[in-house]
Design a protein around this motif. Structure first.
Motif, PDB file in Angstrom:
ATOM      1  N   TYR A   1      45.056  20.687  41.693  1.00  0.00           N
ATOM      2  CA  TYR A   1      45.730  21.969  41.833  1.00  0.00           C
ATOM      3  C   TYR A   1      44.713  23.092  41.972  1.00  0.00           C
ATOM      4  O   TYR A   1      43.686  23.111  41.283  1.00  0.00           O
ATOM      5  N   CYS A   2      45.046  24.038  42.805  1.00  0.00           N
ATOM      6  CA  CYS A   2      44.278  25.266  42.947  1.00  0.00           C
ATOM      7  C   CYS A   2      44.947  26.357  42.110  1.00  0.00           C
ATOM      8  O   CYS A   2      46.184  26.395  42.022  1.00  0.00           O
ATOM      9  N   ALA A   3      44.148  27.209  41.501  1.00  0.00           N
ATOM     10  CA  ALA A   3      44.686  28.285  40.682  1.00  0.00           C
ATOM     11  C   ALA A   3      43.949  29.589  40.965  1.00  0.00           C
ATOM     12  O   ALA A   3      42.754  29.584  41.302  1.00  0.00           O
ATOM     13  N   SER A   4      44.668  30.692  40.806  1.00  0.00           N
ATOM     14  CA  SER A   4      44.038  32.008  40.909  1.00  0.00           C
ATOM     15  C   SER A   4      44.790  32.977  40.007  1.00  0.00           C
ATOM     16  O   SER A   4      45.623  32.561  39.203  1.00  0.00           O
ATOM     17  N   ASN A   5      44.510  34.275  40.180  1.00  0.00           N
ATOM     18  CA  ASN A   5      45.149  35.270  39.328  1.00  0.00           C
ATOM     19  C   ASN A   5      44.760  35.052  37.869  1.00  0.00           C
ATOM     20  O   ASN A   5      45.590  35.061  36.964  1.00  0.00           O
ATOM     21  N   TYR A   6      43.452  34.866  37.697  1.00  0.00           N
ATOM     22  CA  TYR A   6      42.906  34.730  36.348  1.00  0.00           C
ATOM     23  C   TYR A   6      43.077  36.051  35.609  1.00  0.00           C
ATOM     24  O   TYR A   6      42.867  37.134  36.177  1.00  0.00           O
ATOM     25  N   TYR A   7      43.427  35.989  34.335  1.00  0.00           N
ATOM     26  CA  TYR A   7      43.556  37.253  33.609  1.00  0.00           C
ATOM     27  C   TYR A   7      42.844  37.271  32.282  1.00  0.00           C
ATOM     28  O   TYR A   7      42.381  38.309  31.834  1.00  0.00           O
ATOM     29  N   THR A   8      42.689  36.129  31.594  1.00  0.00           N
ATOM     30  CA  THR A   8      41.992  36.140  30.313  1.00  0.00           C
ATOM     31  C   THR A   8      41.759  34.719  29.856  1.00  0.00           C
ATOM     32  O   THR A   8      42.394  33.788  30.337  1.00  0.00           O
ATOM     33  N   GLY A   9      40.831  34.552  28.926  1.00  0.00           N
ATOM     34  CA  GLY A   9      40.643  33.257  28.298  1.00  0.00           C
ATOM     35  C   GLY A   9      39.569  32.421  28.955  1.00  0.00           C
ATOM     36  O   GLY A   9      38.913  32.847  29.918  1.00  0.00           O
ATOM     37  N   PRO A  10      39.358  31.206  28.438  1.00  0.00           N
ATOM     38  CA  PRO A  10      38.347  30.299  28.992  1.00  0.00           C
ATOM     39  C   PRO A  10      38.586  30.021  30.465  1.00  0.00           C
ATOM     40  O   PRO A  10      39.731  29.865  30.906  1.00  0.00           O
ATOM     41  N   LEU A  11      37.487  29.930  31.222  1.00  0.00           N
ATOM     42  CA  LEU A  11      37.596  29.858  32.675  1.00  0.00           C
ATOM     43  C   LEU A  11      38.200  28.552  33.173  1.00  0.00           C
ATOM     44  O   LEU A  11      38.717  28.512  34.287  1.00  0.00           O
ATOM     45  N   LEU A  12      38.144  27.496  32.383  1.00  0.00           N
ATOM     46  CA  LEU A  12      38.689  26.209  32.804  1.00  0.00           C
ATOM     47  C   LEU A  12      39.916  25.809  31.990  1.00  0.00           C
ATOM     48  O   LEU A  12      40.264  24.639  31.904  1.00  0.00           O
ATOM     49  N   LEU A  13      40.586  26.806  31.439  1.00  0.00           N
ATOM     50  CA  LEU A  13      41.820  26.570  30.710  1.00  0.00           C
ATOM     51  C   LEU A  13      43.014  26.921  31.597  1.00  0.00           C
ATOM     52  O   LEU A  13      43.058  28.021  32.152  1.00  0.00           O
ATOM     53  N   PRO A  14      43.980  26.017  31.745  1.00  0.00           N
ATOM     54  CA  PRO A  14      45.113  26.309  32.636  1.00  0.00           C
ATOM     55  C   PRO A  14      45.848  27.600  32.290  1.00  0.00           C
ATOM     56  O   PRO A  14      46.263  28.335  33.203  1.00  0.00           O
ATOM     57  N   ASP A  15      46.014  27.889  31.018  1.00  0.00           N
ATOM     58  CA  ASP A  15      46.770  29.074  30.616  1.00  0.00           C
ATOM     59  C   ASP A  15      46.082  30.385  31.000  1.00  0.00           C
ATOM     60  O   ASP A  15      46.698  31.450  30.882  1.00  0.00           O
ATOM     61  N   SER A  16      44.835  30.311  31.442  1.00  0.00           N
ATOM     62  CA  SER A  16      44.115  31.529  31.837  1.00  0.00           C
ATOM     63  C   SER A  16      44.489  32.000  33.236  1.00  0.00           C
ATOM     64  O   SER A  16      44.059  33.074  33.654  1.00  0.00           O
ATOM     65  N   TYR A  17      45.276  31.205  33.967  1.00  0.00           N
ATOM     66  CA  TYR A  17      45.618  31.519  35.361  1.00  0.00           C
ATOM     67  C   TYR A  17      47.128  31.646  35.502  1.00  0.00           C
ATOM     68  O   TYR A  17      47.887  30.913  34.870  1.00  0.00           O
ATOM     69  N   ARG A  18      47.536  32.568  36.384  1.00  0.00           N
ATOM     70  CA  ARG A  18      48.965  32.814  36.528  1.00  0.00           C
ATOM     71  C   ARG A  18      49.548  32.303  37.843  1.00  0.00           C
ATOM     72  O   ARG A  18      50.769  32.257  37.979  1.00  0.00           O
ATOM     73  N   SER A  19      48.689  31.918  38.783  1.00  0.00           N
ATOM     74  CA  SER A  19      49.199  31.476  40.084  1.00  0.00           C
ATOM     75  C   SER A  19      48.661  30.085  40.390  1.00  0.00           C
ATOM     76  O   SER A  19      47.469  29.821  40.185  1.00  0.00           O
ATOM     77  N   TRP A  20      49.557  29.251  40.932  1.00  0.00           N
ATOM     78  CA  TRP A  20      49.217  27.854  41.160  1.00  0.00           C
ATOM     79  C   TRP A  20      49.728  27.387  42.518  1.00  0.00           C
ATOM     80  O   TRP A  20      50.784  27.840  42.980  1.00  0.00           O
ATOM     81  N   GLY A  21      48.975  26.460  43.112  1.00  0.00           N
ATOM     82  CA  GLY A  21      49.455  25.770  44.300  1.00  0.00           C
ATOM     83  C   GLY A  21      50.346  24.604  43.920  1.00  0.00           C
ATOM     84  O   GLY A  21      50.570  24.329  42.740  1.00  0.00           O
ATOM     85  N   GLN A  22      50.815  23.910  44.958  1.00  0.00           N
ATOM     86  CA  GLN A  22      51.748  22.808  44.723  1.00  0.00           C
ATOM     87  C   GLN A  22      51.047  21.491  44.396  1.00  0.00           C
ATOM     88  O   GLN A  22      51.682  20.546  43.934  1.00  0.00           O
ATOM     89  N   GLY A  23      49.751  21.441  44.638  1.00  0.00           N
ATOM     90  CA  GLY A  23      48.968  20.248  44.318  1.00  0.00           C
ATOM     91  C   GLY A  23      48.805  19.313  45.498  1.00  0.00           C
ATOM     92  O   GLY A  23      49.637  19.292  46.419  1.00  0.00           O
ATOM     93  N   THR A  24      47.730  18.558  45.468  1.00  0.00           N
ATOM     94  CA  THR A  24      47.467  17.541  46.490  1.00  0.00           C
ATOM     95  C   THR A  24      46.949  16.285  45.799  1.00  0.00           C
ATOM     96  O   THR A  24      46.125  16.363  44.893  1.00  0.00           O
ATOM     97  N   GLN A  25      47.461  15.137  46.221  1.00  0.00           N
ATOM     98  CA  GLN A  25      47.139  13.876  45.549  1.00  0.00           C
ATOM     99  C   GLN A  25      45.803  13.332  46.028  1.00  0.00           C
ATOM    100  O   GLN A  25      45.538  13.267  47.241  1.00  0.00           O
ATOM    101  N   VAL A  26      44.988  12.922  45.072  1.00  0.00           N
ATOM    102  CA  VAL A  26      43.750  12.210  45.356  1.00  0.00           C
ATOM    103  C   VAL A  26      43.820  10.863  44.652  1.00  0.00           C
ATOM    104  O   VAL A  26      44.043  10.811  43.440  1.00  0.00           O
ATOM    105  N   THR A  27      43.654   9.789  45.408  1.00  0.00           N
ATOM    106  CA  THR A  27      43.706   8.444  44.853  1.00  0.00           C
ATOM    107  C   THR A  27      42.424   7.708  45.203  1.00  0.00           C
ATOM    108  O   THR A  27      42.047   7.643  46.380  1.00  0.00           O
ATOM    109  N   VAL A  28      41.757   7.176  44.177  1.00  0.00           N
ATOM    110  CA  VAL A  28      40.504   6.459  44.371  1.00  0.00           C
ATOM    111  C   VAL A  28      40.698   5.025  43.904  1.00  0.00           C
ATOM    112  O   VAL A  28      41.028   4.774  42.743  1.00  0.00           O
ATOM    113  N   SER A  29      40.486   4.092  44.794  1.00  0.00           N
ATOM    114  CA  SER A  29      40.674   2.684  44.465  1.00  0.00           C
ATOM    115  C   SER A  29      39.350   2.036  44.083  1.00  0.00           C
ATOM    116  O   SER A  29      38.288   2.411  44.583  1.00  0.00           O
ATOM    117  N   SER A  30      39.436   1.059  43.208  1.00  0.00           N
ATOM    118  CA  SER A  30      38.220   0.386  42.738  1.00  0.00           C
ATOM    119  C   SER A  30      37.846  -0.771  43.647  1.00  0.00           C
ATOM    120  O   SER A  30      38.598  -1.167  44.518  1.00  0.00           O
TER     121      SER A  30
END
Length: 123
Positions: free
Chosen positions: A94-123
């Motif tokens: 997921y991509c996030a923006s609209n950061y407003y406060t808190g730790p930089l890698l904490l989800p709750d620090s961002y208010r805007s989110w994309g819909q997500g893209t799947q990444v699958t890695v096979s062994s």
């Protein structure tokens, strides 16, 4: 209203590479953007963040040295180059923006989110 669109996900074998893109449109807050990921049954994890100034991106330990985050301010787009992918990297990214406060890698620090893209890695 901030609108984020991720692209570039897919399926690769272990050791492979992918590049994700996230384009921001609408009311844009370009000061900081970030990538998160969420694997099934796990909490959303912050993996990389970047601002629009000269400071270098910051990374989670789990991706340091393998992933590279960059941005093109003119295109309001950030990119995540992912190398040496491993099965543990399998997740929705997921991509996030609209950061407003808190730790930089904490989800709750961002208010805007994309819909997500799947990444699958096979062994």
């Amino acid at each position: 209203q901030v609108h984020l669109v991720e692209s570039g996900g897919g399926s690769v074998p272990a050791g492979g590479s992918l590049m994700l893109s996230c384009k921001q449109s609408g009311y844009t807050d370009t000061s900081r953007m970030a990538w998160f990921r969420q694997a099934p049954g796990k909490q959303r994890e912050g993996i990389a963040t970047i601002n629009d100034g000269p400071r270098r991106p910051e990374y989670a330990a789990s991706v340091q040295g393998r992933f590279t985050l960059s941005r093109d301010n003119a295109k309001n787009t950030i990119y995540l180059q992912m190398n040496n992918l491993q099965p543990d990297d399998t997740a929705v990214y997921y991509c996030a923006s609209n950061y407003y406060t808190g730790p930089l890698l904490l989800p709750d620090s961002y208010r805007s989110w994309g819909q997500g893209t799947q990444v699958t890695v096979s062994s």
